[in-house]
Design a protein around this motif. Structure first.
Motif, PDB file in Angstrom:
ATOM      1  N   ALA A   1       1.344  11.706 -10.110  1.00 58.02           N
ATOM      2  CA  ALA A   1       0.334  12.764 -10.050  1.00 58.02           C
ATOM      3  C   ALA A   1       0.923  14.142  -9.763  1.00 58.02           C
ATOM      4  N   VAL A   2       2.254  14.268  -9.653  1.00 59.41           N
ATOM      5  CA  VAL A   2       2.865  15.553  -9.318  1.00 59.41           C
ATOM      6  C   VAL A   2       2.545  16.609 -10.369  1.00 59.41           C
ATOM      7  N   LYS A   3       2.516  16.247 -11.618  1.00 64.40           N
ATOM      8  CA  LYS A   3       2.254  17.219 -12.682  1.00 64.40           C
ATOM      9  C   LYS A   3       0.808  17.703 -12.656  1.00 64.40           C
ATOM     10  N   LYS A   4      -0.114  16.864 -12.253  1.00 61.77           N
ATOM     11  CA  LYS A   4      -1.535  17.220 -12.257  1.00 61.77           C
ATOM     12  C   LYS A   4      -2.000  17.811 -10.921  1.00 61.77           C
ATOM     13  N   LEU A   5      -1.152  17.802  -9.905  1.00 63.98           N
ATOM     14  CA  LEU A   5      -1.579  18.225  -8.575  1.00 63.98           C
ATOM     15  C   LEU A   5      -2.048  19.678  -8.523  1.00 63.98           C
ATOM     16  N   PRO A   6      -1.339  20.657  -9.100  1.00 64.80           N
ATOM     17  CA  PRO A   6      -1.853  22.036  -9.046  1.00 64.80           C
ATOM     18  C   PRO A   6      -3.217  22.196  -9.725  1.00 64.80           C
ATOM     19  N   GLU A   7      -3.399  21.528 -10.845  1.00 67.81           N
ATOM     20  CA  GLU A   7      -4.683  21.601 -11.544  1.00 67.81           C
ATOM     21  C   GLU A   7      -5.798  20.973 -10.715  1.00 67.81           C
ATOM     22  N   LEU A   8      -5.503  19.852 -10.068  1.00 72.49           N
ATOM     23  CA  LEU A   8      -6.509  19.192  -9.242  1.00 72.49           C
ATOM     24  C   LEU A   8      -6.889  20.047  -8.039  1.00 72.49           C
ATOM     25  N   THR A   9      -5.916  20.672  -7.383  1.00 75.82           N
ATOM     26  CA  THR A   9      -6.240  21.518  -6.230  1.00 75.82           C
ATOM     27  C   THR A   9      -7.018  22.753  -6.653  1.00 75.82           C
ATOM     28  N   ARG A  10      -6.667  23.305  -7.822  1.00 73.34           N
ATOM     29  CA  ARG A  10      -7.400  24.467  -8.323  1.00 73.34           C
ATOM     30  C   ARG A  10      -8.855  24.121  -8.607  1.00 73.34           C
TER      31      ARG A  10
ATOM     32  N   ALA B   1       0.836  -1.200   0.000  1.00 74.46           N
ATOM     33  CA  ALA B   1       0.000   0.000   0.000  1.00 74.46           C
ATOM     34  C   ALA B   1       0.872   1.251   0.000  1.00 74.46           C
ATOM     35  N   ILE B   2       1.948   1.254   0.762  1.00 81.05           N
ATOM     36  CA  ILE B   2       2.857   2.405   0.805  1.00 81.05           C
ATOM     37  C   ILE B   2       3.521   2.606  -0.556  1.00 81.05           C
ATOM     38  N   ILE B   3       3.944   1.528  -1.184  1.00 85.11           N
ATOM     39  CA  ILE B   3       4.568   1.626  -2.502  1.00 85.11           C
ATOM     40  C   ILE B   3       3.574   2.177  -3.524  1.00 85.11           C
ATOM     41  N   LEU B   4       2.334   1.721  -3.476  1.00 85.46           N
ATOM     42  CA  LEU B   4       1.319   2.219  -4.402  1.00 85.46           C
ATOM     43  C   LEU B   4       1.034   3.707  -4.192  1.00 85.46           C
ATOM     44  N   VAL B   5       1.017   4.149  -2.939  1.00 87.52           N
ATOM     45  CA  VAL B   5       0.785   5.567  -2.639  1.00 87.52           C
ATOM     46  C   VAL B   5       1.941   6.413  -3.164  1.00 87.52           C
ATOM     47  N   VAL B   6       3.171   5.942  -2.976  1.00 87.95           N
ATOM     48  CA  VAL B   6       4.341   6.681  -3.454  1.00 87.95           C
ATOM     49  C   VAL B   6       4.344   6.751  -4.988  1.00 87.95           C
ATOM     50  N   VAL B   7       4.035   5.666  -5.654  1.00 87.12           N
ATOM     51  CA  VAL B   7       3.986   5.651  -7.117  1.00 87.12           C
ATOM     52  C   VAL B   7       2.886   6.587  -7.620  1.00 87.12           C
TER      53      VAL B   7
END
Length: 82
Positions: free
Chosen positions: A19-28, A8-14
């Protein structure tokens, strides 16, 4: 080998790395959705309270101006039309 918690930890990290590139768009978009929901809830609450006056921005017309009104003054709109 690997237990369930390690997997589960490995899946969360992956997922976080991908998702780093999409994170600002998702928060917006999440913030925009929250603002829309908040304004709609406020509008629904205000619609339930008919005694509260609503302020509608617009042009202010002075009553003492002779050019404002409904016309010649012959038809006041209080009697029956015929």
């Amino acid at each position: 080998m690997f237990g369930l918690s390690e997997l589960a930890i490995i899946l969360v990290v992956v997922a976080a790395v991908l998702a780093v590139k999409k994170l600002p768009e998702l928060t917006r978009s999440a913030g925009k959705s929250a603002r829309i929901l908040k304004s709609e809830a406020r509008a629904a609450r205000d619609a339930d309270e008919p005694g509260t006056p609503r302020v509608i921005p617009g042009e202010t017309v002075k009553r003492e101006d002779p050019g404002t009104g409904t016309g010649s003054g012959a038809d006041t709109g209080t009697g029956p039309r015929g």
